[in-house]
Structures are given as structure tokens and as C-alpha cells.
Scaffold this motif. Structure first.
Motif, mmCIF file in Angstrom:
data_model
loop_
_atom_site.group_PDB
_atom_site.id
_atom_site.type_symbol
_atom_site.label_atom_id
_atom_site.label_comp_id
_atom_site.label_asym_id
_atom_site.label_seq_id
_atom_site.Cartn_x
_atom_site.Cartn_y
_atom_site.Cartn_z
ATOM 1 N N VAL A 61 -29.624 -9.631 19.606
ATOM 2 C CA VAL A 61 -30.746 -8.948 18.983
ATOM 3 C C VAL A 61 -31.709 -9.983 18.429
ATOM 4 C CG1 VAL A 61 -29.359 -6.953 18.348
ATOM 5 C CG2 VAL A 61 -29.546 -8.839 16.744
ATOM 6 N N VAL A 62 -32.958 -9.523 18.157
ATOM 7 C CA VAL A 62 -33.930 -10.441 17.559
ATOM 8 C C VAL A 62 -33.569 -10.673 16.109
ATOM 9 C CG1 VAL A 62 -36.350 -10.784 17.005
ATOM 10 C CG2 VAL A 62 -35.719 -9.665 19.137
ATOM 11 N N ILE A 63 -33.512 -11.938 15.710
ATOM 12 C CA ILE A 63 -33.137 -12.320 14.357
ATOM 13 C C ILE A 63 -34.234 -13.198 13.778
ATOM 14 C CG2 ILE A 63 -31.442 -13.546 12.935
ATOM 15 C CD1 ILE A 63 -29.436 -13.121 15.188
ATOM 16 N N ILE A 64 -34.599 -12.959 12.525
ATOM 17 C CA ILE A 64 -35.463 -13.878 11.799
ATOM 18 C C ILE A 64 -34.646 -14.454 10.664
ATOM 19 C CG2 ILE A 64 -37.464 -14.065 10.283
ATOM 20 C CD1 ILE A 64 -38.909 -12.070 11.926
ATOM 21 N N PHE A 65 -34.682 -15.781 10.504
ATOM 22 C CA PHE A 65 -33.949 -16.342 9.375
ATOM 23 C C PHE A 65 -34.737 -17.427 8.673
ATOM 24 C CE2 PHE A 65 -32.342 -18.660 13.053
ATOM 25 C CZ PHE A 65 -32.349 -19.978 12.652
ATOM 26 N N LEU A 66 -34.449 -17.559 7.374
ATOM 27 C CA LEU A 66 -35.124 -18.489 6.494
ATOM 28 C C LEU A 66 -34.608 -19.896 6.728
ATOM 29 C CD1 LEU A 66 -37.071 -18.553 3.974
ATOM 30 C CD2 LEU A 66 -35.003 -18.391 2.585
ATOM 31 N N LEU A 67 -35.532 -20.844 6.896
ATOM 32 C CA LEU A 67 -35.107 -22.214 7.138
ATOM 33 C C LEU A 67 -34.811 -22.972 5.858
ATOM 34 C CD1 LEU A 67 -37.496 -23.313 10.018
ATOM 35 C CD2 LEU A 67 -35.062 -22.841 10.153
ATOM 36 N N GLY A 68 -35.500 -22.681 4.775
ATOM 37 C CA GLY A 68 -35.221 -23.421 3.542
ATOM 38 C C GLY A 68 -36.156 -23.022 2.430
ATOM 39 N N ASP B 193 -31.649 -14.308 3.805
ATOM 40 C CA ASP B 193 -31.754 -15.415 4.754
ATOM 41 C C ASP B 193 -31.899 -14.943 6.188
ATOM 42 O OD1 ASP B 193 -31.276 -17.482 2.759
ATOM 43 O OD2 ASP B 193 -29.227 -16.717 2.697
ATOM 44 N N PHE B 194 -31.395 -13.750 6.496
ATOM 45 C CA PHE B 194 -31.373 -13.263 7.875
ATOM 46 C C PHE B 194 -31.779 -11.794 7.908
ATOM 47 C CE2 PHE B 194 -28.341 -16.636 7.463
ATOM 48 C CZ PHE B 194 -28.433 -17.376 8.621
ATOM 49 N N ALA B 195 -32.635 -11.455 8.875
ATOM 50 C CA ALA B 195 -32.970 -10.059 9.137
ATOM 51 C C ALA B 195 -32.773 -9.812 10.621
ATOM 52 C CB ALA B 195 -34.405 -9.753 8.728
ATOM 53 N N VAL B 196 -32.043 -8.755 10.968
ATOM 54 C CA VAL B 196 -31.782 -8.448 12.380
ATOM 55 C C VAL B 196 -32.546 -7.201 12.792
ATOM 56 C CG1 VAL B 196 -29.502 -9.507 12.265
ATOM 57 C CG2 VAL B 196 -29.749 -7.061 11.857
ATOM 58 N N ASN B 197 -32.596 -6.959 14.114
ATOM 59 C CA ASN B 197 -33.318 -5.810 14.671
ATOM 60 C C ASN B 197 -34.777 -5.796 14.215
ATOM 61 O OD1 ASN B 197 -30.999 -4.878 15.991
ATOM 62 N ND2 ASN B 197 -30.324 -3.756 14.186
ATOM 63 N N VAL B 198 -35.416 -6.944 14.362
ATOM 64 C CA VAL B 198 -36.810 -7.100 13.964
ATOM 65 C C VAL B 198 -37.714 -6.549 15.062
ATOM 66 C CG1 VAL B 198 -38.579 -8.792 13.352
ATOM 67 C CG2 VAL B 198 -36.205 -9.130 12.619
ATOM 68 N N SER B 199 -38.769 -5.855 14.688
ATOM 69 C CA SER B 199 -39.687 -5.310 15.685
ATOM 70 C C SER B 199 -40.453 -6.437 16.373
ATOM 71 C CB SER B 199 -40.677 -4.344 15.029
ATOM 72 O OG SER B 199 -41.625 -5.060 14.247
ATOM 73 N N SER B 200 -40.915 -6.173 17.586
ATOM 74 C CA SER B 200 -41.668 -7.190 18.325
ATOM 75 C C SER B 200 -42.958 -7.572 17.608
ATOM 76 C CB SER B 200 -41.972 -6.689 19.742
ATOM 77 O OG SER B 200 -42.694 -5.477 19.688
ATOM 78 N N LEU B 201 -43.583 -6.612 16.919
ATOM 79 C CA LEU B 201 -44.826 -6.908 16.195
ATOM 80 C C LEU B 201 -44.567 -7.860 15.031
ATOM 81 C CD1 LEU B 201 -46.604 -3.410 16.132
ATOM 82 C CD2 LEU B 201 -47.209 -5.432 17.485
ATOM 83 N N ASP B 202 -43.502 -7.584 14.267
ATOM 84 C CA ASP B 202 -43.164 -8.468 13.144
ATOM 85 C C ASP B 202 -42.732 -9.846 13.643
ATOM 86 O OD1 ASP B 202 -43.684 -6.861 10.891
ATOM 87 O OD2 ASP B 202 -41.818 -5.764 11.197
ATOM 88 N N ALA B 203 -41.957 -9.861 14.733
ATOM 89 C CA ALA B 203 -41.517 -11.146 15.282
ATOM 90 C C ALA B 203 -42.712 -11.989 15.712
ATOM 91 C CB ALA B 203 -40.585 -10.912 16.466
ATOM 92 N N LYS B 204 -43.674 -11.362 16.370
ATOM 93 C CA LYS B 204 -44.862 -12.093 16.818
ATOM 94 C C LYS B 204 -45.668 -12.601 15.634
ATOM 95 C CE LYS B 204 -48.888 -11.639 19.835
ATOM 96 N NZ LYS B 204 -49.626 -10.722 20.754
#
Length: 288
Positions: free
Chosen positions: A20-27, A266-277
Motif C-alpha cells: 500500500v502507499v505509505i507516507i512516513f516522517l523522516l525526522g 511517523d507513518f500513514a498508510v492507505n494514502v490517497s493519490s492526491l495527498d501522495a502527489k
């Protein structure tokens, strides 16, 4: 989880291959410390080593429907269970099965069976995990009284038998193109489930308080709010670097995105394509 060295440790290899699409915080900011542990401030993350300790916070889109792999139905349950329970083998990048509880395996000469050889392993309470646990767990997945939603997946696997404490053999009704994947299932503690009624599986205490064989063990579960895991000190393989993992229940997509942007998680899963972009060009976040 530490693909580029910024996070303090890692969740486990399993979370990174969930597809799944994941966004995570680097620091965090320079010199900043947070509840999640110690962050590194340099934004150049290449060639940086993992930092032991700390806690990672992951947003889930809903409460797990239970932590019993026999009857769980939601992805949220699977995300938590995969950190608590290990399996005989594990699918890694490149779709390759690698050893976990099993050290090796071989297909029968007629291709109608597969035999696994187990390494010494223990549950979090110190009891041994043996081939008997594996065989009984498989029997429960097939048991009509349990009515597992995975029962159909195993329709061409007739049974599993413990040849001794460290050897388990699965027998097939026909030749299978994927015998390794068709014999993959969670393992439950025989010393606990042997005292329980399969027909009463929806009321088992294990549904809420699972016994760990994996890198983390469950500490607490506050429904609709948070599940806390901590490092399982009895885990037989390499210990995870993280001390703890927090799964925060955040049902609204906008809430999850805002939380990762502000550093609350730190992590969010099931991110929408609009938010990911929108977020993929931020140098403090990474989209996978």
C-alpha cells in the motif's frame, strides 16, 4: 522501519512489503526530541546507520476486528498480527520466500507433500513453539467449527502432521504450483488453544490478548484509540531496534495526513493519490 537510516530502528520487514502507499516522517528539527524517540537532524539521509531505541507511531484507518489470525478479516488486524506472530517462511522483496521459524524445507518426490524443518523457537511466555503448534494451527484453519475465512485457500492442502518436534509435513490433494505460499499460515500456541473450544473461537481471550512469537508483543489495546507493542525479549532471531510501536486509530483520512505532516505520527498508510502527489516533494517526508 529504517529504509534510509532516519527512523530510530525499524517496525519490521513485514510492514514495508504490504503493497500500500505509505507516507512516513523522516525526522524532526535539529536537536528536537519527541515521544517517538531520538530523531536525526541532518536531511541528507543516505549512508546513515539505524539508531537503536525509541517508538514509532503508525496510523491505522480503523480498529482491528480482533488479533486472532483464524478469524481476523481486516487489514488493520493483519498489520498488527504480522508484528506479533512469525511464520515458517516469509515473502520478501522479489517475491522470494526466506526462512523464519523454518530453517529449510523440501518438496516430496511425488510433489504431493512439503516438509519443513524448524529451528528452536519459543513463545513470549517461555513455552517452546514446536511442529505440534504448527500442525494444530493448520487443523484449526481447516476446522468447519472455526469457519476461518481462509479455509478455502487451503482446500488442496489435506493435512499437516508433526513428524517430530522440529519437523512438520503438509500433504496435498494434488500437485500445487505454489506449495510454499499454500502452506503459509499463522501459528497459535498449542498449550493455550488445546484448552479452548473451536466452536467458541469468537469468544477466545486470544482474540484480544495474543501470545507473541514475533519481534513484538502486545502491551495494551484501548479500543478506537491505540494499540501498544513492545520488543519481545524472548524473540529467537535478531531483536528489533525499536523499543515500542504505537498503532493509533485515526479513521478520517484528513486526520491521518495532518498528523503525519505535524509530526504527531511517523507513518500513514492507505494514502490517497492526491495527498501522495502533494506531499512527495517535501524533504521531511517520504512516499512509498
Amino acid at each position: 522501519m529504517n529504509p534510509q537510516g532516519r527512523m530510530p530502528g525499524y517496525i519490521s520487514r513485514k510492514f514495508l512489503i504490504s503493497g500500500v502507499v505509505i507516507i512516513f516522517l523522516l525526522g524532526g528539527c535539529e536537536g528536537e526530541k519527541s515521544e517517538q524517540g531520538k530523531f536525526l537532524s541532518d536531511k541528507s539521509v543516505e549512508n546513515m546507520a539505524p539508531v537503536p531505541g525509541g517508538m514509532a507511531v503508525i496510523a491505522l484507518s480503523g480498529d482491528p476486528d480482533g488479533l486472532n489470525p483464524l478469524i481476523r478479516r481486516t487489514a488493520e488486524s493483519g498489520s498488527v498480527i504480522s508484528e506479533i506472530l512469525d511464520t515458517l517462511t516469509e515473502l520478501e522483496a522479489g517475491m522470494v520466500q526466506v526462512p523464519r521459524i523454518a530453517t529449510s524445507w523440501e518438496l516430496g518426490s511425488d510433489s504431493l507433500s512439503i516438509t519443513y524443518h524448524l529451528r528452536p523457537w519459543i513463545w513470549e511466555d517461555g513455552n517452546p513453539l514446536t511442529a505440534l503448534d504448527v500442525a494444530e494451527s493448520f487443523r484449526l484453519f481447516k476446522d468447519p467449527e472455526v469457519a476461518s475465512n481462509r479455509r478455502g485457500f487451503f482446500r488442496n492442502v489435506e493435512r499437516a502432521e508433526a513428524l517430530d518436534e522440529a519437523t512438520v509435513r503438509y500433504h496435498f490433494a494434488c500437485k500445487l504450483p505454489d506449495p510454499l505460499s499454500r502452506t503459509q499460515h499463522a501459528i497459535l500456541p498449542l498449550h493455550v488453544v488445546s484448552k479452548l473450544k473451536p466452536g467458541d473461537v469468537n469468544n477466545w481471550e486470544l482474540n484480544r490478548k495474543p501470545l507473541s512469537s514475533g519481534p513484538f508483543r502486545m502491551v495494551s489495546w484501548e479500543h478506537s484509540r491505540e494499540i501498544i507493542l513492545e520488543r519481545n525479549k524472548n524473540y529467537p532471531l535478531k531483536q528489533p531496534l525499536l523499543d515500542r510501536v504505537s498503532f493509533r486509530i485515526m479513521k478520517e483520512p484528513a486526520t491521518r495526513i495532518m498528523a503525519v505532516e505535524t509530526g504527531e505520527i511517523d507513518f500513514a498508510v492507505n494514502v490517497s493519490s492526491l495527498d501522495a502527489k502533494r506531499l512527495q516533494n517535501r524533504d521531511d517526508l517520504q512516499v512509498m
